[in-house]
Design a protein around this motif. Structure first.
Motif, PDB file in Angstrom:
ATOM      1  N   SER A 165     -32.659  45.280 -15.691  1.00  0.00           N
ATOM      2  CA  SER A 165     -33.646  46.033 -15.366  1.00  0.00           C
ATOM      3  C   SER A 165     -34.370  46.962 -16.517  1.00  0.00           C
ATOM      4  CB  SER A 165     -32.881  47.014 -14.423  1.00  0.00           C
ATOM      5  OG  SER A 165     -31.869  48.015 -14.976  1.00  0.00           O
ATOM      6  N   GLU A 180     -37.298  50.043 -12.580  1.00  0.00           N
ATOM      7  CA  GLU A 180     -37.477  49.026 -11.558  1.00  0.00           C
ATOM      8  C   GLU A 180     -36.401  48.398 -11.271  1.00  0.00           C
ATOM      9  OE1 GLU A 180     -40.355  46.304 -12.970  1.00  0.00           O
ATOM     10  OE2 GLU A 180     -41.606  47.767 -13.886  1.00  0.00           O
ATOM     11  N   GLU A 181     -36.244  47.708 -10.025  1.00  0.00           N
ATOM     12  CA  GLU A 181     -35.265  46.911  -9.395  1.00  0.00           C
ATOM     13  C   GLU A 181     -34.728  45.665 -10.313  1.00  0.00           C
ATOM     14  OE1 GLU A 181     -33.814  44.280  -5.689  1.00  0.00           O
ATOM     15  OE2 GLU A 181     -36.088  44.622  -5.805  1.00  0.00           O
ATOM     16  N   PRO A 234     -35.064  39.139  -7.761  1.00  0.00           N
ATOM     17  CA  PRO A 234     -34.835  40.471  -7.601  1.00  0.00           C
ATOM     18  C   PRO A 234     -33.499  40.507  -7.083  1.00  0.00           C
ATOM     19  CG  PRO A 234     -37.090  39.975  -6.437  1.00  0.00           C
ATOM     20  CD  PRO A 234     -36.326  38.794  -7.049  1.00  0.00           C
ATOM     21  N   LEU A 235     -32.677  41.581  -7.540  1.00  0.00           N
ATOM     22  CA  LEU A 235     -31.387  41.686  -7.272  1.00  0.00           C
ATOM     23  C   LEU A 235     -31.038  41.789  -5.838  1.00  0.00           C
ATOM     24  CD1 LEU A 235     -28.221  42.019  -8.141  1.00  0.00           C
ATOM     25  CD2 LEU A 235     -28.819  44.566  -8.182  1.00  0.00           C
ATOM     26  N   SER A 236     -31.689  42.399  -5.218  1.00  0.00           N
ATOM     27  CA  SER A 236     -31.427  42.374  -3.758  1.00  0.00           C
ATOM     28  C   SER A 236     -31.625  41.357  -2.881  1.00  0.00           C
ATOM     29  CB  SER A 236     -32.417  43.576  -2.945  1.00  0.00           C
ATOM     30  OG  SER A 236     -33.745  43.176  -3.243  1.00  0.00           O
TER      31      SER A 236
END
Length: 126
Positions: free
Chosen positions: A20, A24-25, A40-42
């Protein structure tokens, strides 16, 4: 995971890079995934980790990049059969070696938390 079909894939260990910057994500770089690269991690966590029995709950060793590069070492022996042949084709890139040890892969996979750098967390702890 690339090895997955309709059934879940269970790993004894798997290595990804999460980065990151500037608030930011975080994004995940996973060389063995069919998800976007980077992801993206999510999105990665939602797609890669489904609800399962507590017996198979995910556990993570979070290691700073510098510490990982300084201490991790693999000779890929963990990828070979008792007869010395690879169980599956090895990665095309060179082994990552710290110069002091031949192979400490399983020390990093050991979630008791001792012997190598990193913080042990569960899925909620990420």
């Amino acid at each position: 995971q690339k090895a997955a079909t309709d059934e879940p894939v269970l790993w004894d260990y798997h290595v990804v890079c999460a980065c990151s910057q500037d608030g930011e994500e975080p994004v995940v770089y996973d060389l063995d995934s069919t998800l976007p690269f980077p992801c993206p991690l999510s999105q990665f966590l939602e797609a890669a980790f489904r609800p399962c029995s507590p017996r198979f709950a995910a556990c993570f060793r979070v290691v700073e990049g510098r510490d990982y590069l300084r201490t991790f070492s693999s000779d890929r022996s963990h990828m070979k059969s008792a007869f010395g042949s690879f169980r599956a084709p090895p990665p095309r890139y060179d082994c990552l070696r710290n110069g002091a040890e031949q192979n400490n892969v399983m020390a990093f996979a050991d979630m008791s938390g001792h012997g190598v750098p990193g913080t042990i967390v569960d899925l909620a702890g990420l």
